[in-house]
Scaffold this motif. Structure first.
Motif, short mmCIF file in Angstrom:
data_model
loop_
_atom_site.label_atom_id
_atom_site.label_comp_id
_atom_site.label_asym_id
_atom_site.label_seq_id
_atom_site.Cartn_x
_atom_site.Cartn_y
_atom_site.Cartn_z
N LEU A 158 0.83 -1.20 0.00
CA LEU A 158 0.00 0.00 0.00
C LEU A 158 0.87 1.26 0.00
O LEU A 158 0.51 2.26 -0.61
N PHE A 171 0.71 5.56 -7.17
CA PHE A 171 -0.61 5.87 -7.71
C PHE A 171 -1.41 6.86 -6.87
O PHE A 171 -2.47 7.28 -7.27
N GLY A 172 -0.90 7.20 -5.68
CA GLY A 172 -1.62 8.17 -4.87
C GLY A 172 -3.00 7.72 -4.44
O GLY A 172 -3.95 8.48 -4.49
N ILE A 173 -3.14 6.46 -3.98
CA ILE A 173 -4.48 5.96 -3.67
C ILE A 173 -5.09 6.65 -2.45
O ILE A 173 -6.31 6.75 -2.35
N GLY A 174 -4.26 7.13 -1.52
CA GLY A 174 -4.81 7.97 -0.47
C GLY A 174 -5.12 7.33 0.86
O GLY A 174 -5.55 8.02 1.79
#
Lengths: 260, 543, 96
Positions: free
Chosen positions: B228, B235-238
């Motif tokens: 993660l 990807f900057g999923i947050g």
């Protein structure tokens, strides 16, 4: 067996051990996805409304279809194993191929589903997404990561099952090899098949000095008596993996698609 | 075929002489023999230990006085990050399981190999790959990570250094750990010799078994956590990024859900080694076998419930802090049970003072200090004052180095004759032990004092009032390193020049002492039948 | 080798198809229930139904019903670990 002149100690063929090992591996997969379920549980609790709203973007029909696809693929997988146990090899391979096909269908659906999202500007770190509420950003972050990791596992499963299908097509057979050392052993000898009463069913030509080694490859028809546990242990263990992939989707589906 | 190999005819030819399909070095790195794999791991682990030790040496050099000595602050941050990553992931966690566990588990249970020999080899190759990636992270791209070995978000998401490569390396190493655990679980269930019930297994095996379950259930969690982090950076999923609504404390939860049980992965096999050594050198059976066996399982189980004690000041709720503090008190109990039983084993025994026992007794003493300081840290109100100070460093160096490290040295001396067929110089070994013991305490006791007085950890520089303890500590590091070199030098020289060792130089009663030193490739001519417990010193089993 | 014979005879074709039908019914149920407004209860019911489906897959497709009891214990331990991890994390999340 002689073990003093080599590392050829011989790997123990332990069907029950292989099964135990596979189950333990499945636990690691459970915990791998479990970590993300922990995140989902937390963010769902703290951003319930945003999640509810963001879930509306997902296509429930596609999700349901994918669920049915995977459930059916679990059925065909189990039927494949059941057929192998009763020595219906062709039936078994047919069901296995069906399972693979369903897995591929799942991935195709996923491809179009994600493609549609990307086209609408919904992907991690996209401008569109970043303008939305925090909970929605988190929802999609988790959505892409969890279904992405799951999709990767489906892909791996399809590859593994394809390899297994090819192996099954070649099984079961036995390969017995014995080598005569030195010329005097084989010269003038013949290889013969005898029945119980010693009647010769078939014999080869007498061997000359050009024959250095004789090995026999026996391919026998699968009948229940001849199918050993080891022969379908690989199939069964691959099946266990596939069912776990199905179980993970069983939880992903309602948590992402059905919270509208 | 047979002409190419050495002409060995007797069954007592050792596994070193066994014929392989592969020539030269390939006969080692492509071997599925658990003994060769154990030695491959041993060599790898010792090499990484020395690298980690050198990094520690450099850190102590920098800290010998206030102000800059040899490196700047950014480099110092990289030093402590790498020291932690290398020591923890490349030495302590694989540690006793991968090296001595691989070599001796089948021997101790009367088997010819582990359940999945090829998986075992794969495990080592994955380990080597992970190590290679970690080294790559040090020397390529934007430089070695400066986040600390814990890679906390959000800094690990923002920093420009090689976090992706380093975390991926750790992810790969996790696989190695998982596969070893999987292998050992199956081996213990399926390959015990006839008559060896669960409660006739040696205690090292119990330790390995409990460890294996922890490896299997906990490691995937840090696996996904690190994936993660990579997904965040790429990807900057947050999920951990506050700017996107993510909660960095959740990263800490997932991190410590693994990393606390990880310390039990580190210590349970070590405790198992102590349980093996004490009966031999006290010439009597272990006190309270069943309690020690159960305590291994208890430590692994309860140890999975206490991770929040690393997070008392992170911002987690008071409720969580209180609950974790209470659970932390509980986890000390099974460890204490072991310590009491070990001391009871020694009490009124016929003590044979040899290097394995010296290191084992050091373990008990140093681990107790570490454990007690851990209990102090488990008290929430106290931890608030000493969190992220040298007190924590003192605690974990006492339990990890004073614990697992001493057990590792003990195992090295105990099983050296069996693995290599030679005996080391005993006098020199005892001298090395003494120097190590003195150096260790000189190095780490000041840490507890420094932390108590407020010196923060991971600090490149410090106020003049902390100078004296730091100076003492650095001198201690020199003494310790000297002792380690004496020890390793002794063992290395004895490999070639030591006296040939008999099958049972110590008079042990477990199965590895019934086979030649070194063992033949198939371990046992005949699989033994077991009719008694492993530490029977009452009858013919003892020397 | 011989310990495999102690396995009871496993599920045959029939049981598998029945399990599949049950799974389809449960899927239809969960989709329907999702349409109803249950508020806080919706997560709970969704997870419960999913758990029942997972149990069907585990017990019949994965033969857990027919394996030695130890396998069921192992599954419980793994699941239990996950439940505890979630639970203890929530002592933080819920009470901040």
């Amino acid at each position: 067996m002689s073990a003093t002149n080599g590392l050829a100690v011989g790997h123990q063929r332990d069907y029950a051990g292989a099964k135990l090992g596979m189950w333990v591996f499945l636990f690691t997969e459970l915990m791998l996805f479990g970590g993300m379920f922990i995140l989902y549980a937390v963010y769902r609790t703290t951003h319930a409304d945003d999640f509810h709203y963001a879930a509306g973007e997902l296509d429930t029909l596609v999700g349901t279809m994918n669920t049915l696809i995977l459930l059916t693929s679990s059925l065909t997988m189990a039927l494949s194993i059941a057929a192998m146990r009763t020595a219906r090899k062709t039936v078994s391979i047919v069901f296995l191929v069906l399972t693979i096909a369903l897995g591929i269908w799942f991935m195709v659906n996923k491809y179009f589903e994600w493609g549609a999202k990307f086209e609408h500007g919904l992907y991690p770190n996209s401008e569109l997404l970043l303008q939305r509420a925090k909970g929605e950003i988190l929802f999609f972050g988790l959505y892409f990561t969890m279904t992405g990791l799951h999709g990767l596992h489906v892909f791996i499963g399809v590859v593994v099952l394809s390899v297994v299908a090819i192996k099954m097509a070649n099984r079961p057979y036995d390969h017995i090899a014995f080598a005569g050392e030195g010329r005097d052993d084989l010269r003038g000898a013949r290889l013969a098949l005898l029945d119980d009463s010693g009647r010769r069913l078939w014999a080869s030509e007498p061997m000359d000095d050009s024959v250095k080694e004789v090995s026999v490859r026996v391919k026998y028809l699968p009948v229940p008596r001849r199918i050993r546990r080891e022969d379908f242990a690989v199939l069964e263990n691959a099946g266990l993996y596939w069912h776990l992939v199905d179980i993970i989707w069983i939880f992903l589906f309602p948590l992402f698609y059905l919270i509208t | 075929m047979a002409n190419q190999a050495m002409t060995v005819t007797s069954a007592s030819a050792s596994f070193y002489q066994a014929k392989s399909r592969f020539p030269g070095i390939l006969s080692w790195v492509l071997s599925t023999d658990h003994k060769r794999i154990g030695i491959l791991y041993l060599v790898s682990l010792l090499s990484f230990f020395l690298v980690g030790m050198s990094l520690g040496f450099l850190m102590r050099l920098e800290l010998i006085a206030p102000g800059r000595q040899i490196v700047g602050p950014q480099t110092y941050n990289a030093l402590f990050t790498l020291h932690g990553v290398i020591m923890i992931f490349l030495f302590v966690i694989p540690g006793l399981s991968a090296s001595f566990g691989n070599f001796f588990l089948p021997l101790l249970i009367g088997a010819r190999d582990v359940a999945f020999p090829r998986l075992n080899l794969l495990s080592w190759w994955i380990f080597v790959t992970g190590a290679f990636l970690a080294v790559l992270a040090m020397f390529t791209g934007s430089g070695p990570p400066d986040t600390g070995w814990t890679f906390y978000a959000p800094y690990s998401i923002r920093t420009g250094t090689n976090v992706v490569l380093a975390t991926f390396a750790v992810f790969v190493l996790g696989f190695s750990s998982i596969l070893t655990g999987l292998n050992f679980i199956t081996t213990v269930h399926r390959l015990r010799a006839p008559g060896m019930t669960w409660f006739r297994m040696p205690l090292f095996v119990w330790g390995l078994y409990a460890t294996a379950w922890t490896q299997v259930l906990a490691t995937p969690i840090i696996g996904i956590n690190l994936l993660l982090i990579i997904a965040e950076r790429l990807f900057g999923i947050g999920v951990f990024d506050p700017a996107k609504g993510g909660d960095p404390i959740l990263y800490q939860h997932l991190f410590w859900i693994y990393s606390h049980p990880a310390v039990y992965i580190m210590i349970l096999p070590a405790m198992g080694v102590i349980s093996e050594i004490l009966p031999v050198f006290a010439r009597r059976t272990i006190f309270g076998y069943k309690f020690i066996a159960y305590s291994s399982v208890a430590i692994a189980s309860v140890g999975a419930l206490v991770w929040g004690h690393h997070m008392f000041v992170s911002g987690q709720s008071y409720a969580a802090g209180t609950i974790f503090s209470l659970l932390t008190m509980l986890v000390a109990i099974p460890s204490a049970v072991k310590v009491f039983n070990w001391v009871a084993t020694l009490y009124k025994g016929s003590i044979v003072l040899e290097a394995p026992l010296l290191f084992a007794m050091s373990f008990i003493f140093l681990f107790t200090i570490g454990g007690l300081s851990g209990m102090m840290l488990g008290v929430l109100s106290f931890d608030v004052h000493v969190h992220d100070t040298y007190f924590v460093l003192g605690h974990f160096h006492y339990v990890i180095f004073g614990g697992m490290g001493m057990a590792f040295f003990a195992a090295l001396h105990y099983w050296f004759p069996k693995m290599f067929g030679r005996m080391y110089n005993k006098k020199l070994a005892n001298v090395a032990w003494l120097v190590i013991f003195i150096g260790f305490n000189t190095l780490y006791m000041p840490f507890l004092v420094l932390g108590w007085e407020g010196m923060p950890r991971r600090y490149y520089d410090y106020l003049p009032q902390y100078h004296t303890p730091h100076l003492i500590s650095t001198i201690g590091s020199w003494i310790l390193i000297t002792g380690i070199f004496i020890m390793l030098g002794n063992l290395a020289r004895s490999l070639a020049k030591g006296e040939r060792a008999p099958a049972n130089p110590w008079g042990g009663t477990t199965l590895e002492w019934t086979v030649p030193s070194p063992p033949p490739v198939e371990n046992f001519k005949e699989i033994p039948h077991i009719d008694r417990g492993p530490y029977d010193y009452t009858g013919a089993a003892s020397k | 080798m011989n310990d495999n014979d102690t396995e009871r005879e496993r599920a045959g074709f029939g049981v598998y198809v029945l399990s599949w039908v049950a799974l389809l019914i449960l899927t239809a149920t969960t989709v329907t229930v999702a349409g109803m407004h249950l508020g806080k209860l919706s997560v709970f019911t969704a997870v419960i139904i999913a758990a029942v489906k997972a149990t069907v897959v585990l017990f019949f497709f994965m033969h857990l019903k027919y394996e030695k009891p130890f396998f069921r214990t192992m599954v419980c331990i793994a699941l239990g670990a996950l439940v505890i991890f979630i639970g203890l994390t929530f002592t933080d999340i819920l009470y901040r």
